[in-house]
Scaffold this active site. Sequence first.
Site, short mmCIF file in Angstrom:
data_model
loop_
_atom_site.label_atom_id
_atom_site.label_comp_id
_atom_site.label_asym_id
_atom_site.label_seq_id
_atom_site.Cartn_x
_atom_site.Cartn_y
_atom_site.Cartn_z
N LYS A 79 31.38 33.42 42.57
CA LYS A 79 31.65 32.76 43.85
C LYS A 79 30.84 31.47 43.91
O LYS A 79 29.89 31.32 44.68
CB LYS A 79 31.32 33.72 45.00
CG LYS A 79 31.79 33.18 46.33
CD LYS A 79 32.67 34.13 47.11
CE LYS A 79 32.97 33.54 48.49
NZ LYS A 79 34.30 32.92 48.59
N TYR A 92 21.40 44.07 42.00
CA TYR A 92 20.94 45.45 41.79
C TYR A 92 19.44 45.51 41.52
O TYR A 92 18.80 46.52 41.76
CB TYR A 92 21.69 46.09 40.61
CG TYR A 92 23.00 46.72 40.99
CD1 TYR A 92 24.04 45.94 41.46
CD2 TYR A 92 23.19 48.09 40.89
CE1 TYR A 92 25.26 46.51 41.81
CE2 TYR A 92 24.39 48.68 41.25
CZ TYR A 92 25.42 47.88 41.70
OH TYR A 92 26.61 48.46 42.05
N ASP A 121 31.15 45.97 39.96
CA ASP A 121 31.17 47.31 40.57
C ASP A 121 32.41 47.44 41.48
O ASP A 121 33.18 48.39 41.37
CB ASP A 121 29.88 47.52 41.35
CG ASP A 121 29.80 48.91 41.96
OD1 ASP A 121 30.12 49.89 41.26
OD2 ASP A 121 29.41 49.03 43.14
N ASP A 144 36.96 36.17 45.51
CA ASP A 144 37.91 36.58 46.55
C ASP A 144 39.34 36.40 46.06
O ASP A 144 40.20 37.27 46.22
CB ASP A 144 37.66 35.84 47.87
CG ASP A 144 37.62 34.33 47.73
OD1 ASP A 144 37.50 33.83 46.59
OD2 ASP A 144 37.70 33.64 48.77
N ASP A 156 36.27 49.42 40.48
CA ASP A 156 36.82 50.51 41.31
C ASP A 156 38.22 50.16 41.79
O ASP A 156 39.13 50.99 41.77
CB ASP A 156 35.93 50.78 42.53
CG ASP A 156 34.94 51.92 42.30
OD1 ASP A 156 34.46 52.05 41.16
OD2 ASP A 156 34.64 52.66 43.25
#
Length: 366
Positions: free
Chosen positions: A190, A139, A246, A222, A250
């Site tokens: 990851k 970000y 983020d 993942d 959601d």
Amino acid sequence: MARNVLFIPGDGIGPEVMGEARKVIEWLNAKRRTDIALTDAAMGLGEWKRTGSPMSDETIAAAKAADAVLFGAVGGDEEIPRKLRRERGLLALRRAMGLYANLRPVRAYEGLLDASSLKERVVRGVDMVVLRELSSGVYFGEPRGIETLPNGKRRAVDTQSYTEEEIERVARDAFLLARSRRGLLASVEKSNVMETGRLWRDVVTAMHAEYPDVTLRHVLSDNFAMQLIREPRQFDVVVTDNLFGDLLSDASAMIAGSLGMLPSASLGTADASGRRPALYEPVHGSAPDIAGKGIANPIAAILSVAMMLRHSFGLTADAELIEKAVEAALAEGARTADLYMQGGIQPLTTLGMGKAILAKLDTLAA
Ligand code: IPM
Ligand code: MG
């Protein structure tokens, strides 16, 4: 002494859902003597149209000085020049306040199991918190931008960057939070592909020695996405970076039934007096498609008030009261349109849901 809260409804459905949050605060002040003083501030599209800037210096200063900030939503603001949006938008406010720890609790309310897109037997009993790093990562990483190459084609660059300190401070909060709950921590990155993931895993592993009572698990992002949908009850506290957080928060919303259910707390570093800069906001955005219709779900905004009571003011009993009132309203069948409806029940409006929750507050406090 009054508790000073900066109140920023923002754009889109922000003012609608925050209107109900305000009523809950007024109720608390009247019935529970919480002594919360709200100061209104504007931010976003409306403010930009009025003043040429989506957020003033005064608002940033007021946010830093307040005991807490309650925030609605911004967005639907593509007219605002991109640079200005970055420098004077929500991300800038998070950054200016030093909010690095973003708590996004996810609960499957018993009364709402049919609202989830997942099977009841999968979501029943889920109670987890996604702790998203909020002040760094892709970000904010530099360099970033779009350049034109000699061949006339463009190339875009984003940078994912984390320092050890940035990982440590959010991981510390995660270990402590896990300790106060079921003692399980999943750290999601990851590391099989990304350097930031490798450092993340190293730092979290080293810190585990300080929290031997917490059960730590490293989960590749993942795999986590799959596990979250397969068997979400296995998770208690989940700590992850800004972008994964983020996405995964959601996705987690569908366990609760709707994005309209998820509150959040964003916290910074405590000052000398122990006060942490704090901003509370629904996880959902400004939802321009339904703005002004009075049908948005105010629960995420109302539960954000509960998080503020708990994290900024230590008013645990009042926070629980709000959560119980929400739970009771849902159990009785109160539903806004975003919550899946069986059998053509007429959905409640934003005001209707607010009213249902206030009625439960009255009953529970009586
Ligand atoms: C969130 C939102 C924001 C984010 C957007 C609006 C910049 O999606 O709070 O999750 O990506 O952090
Ligand atoms: Mg998001």
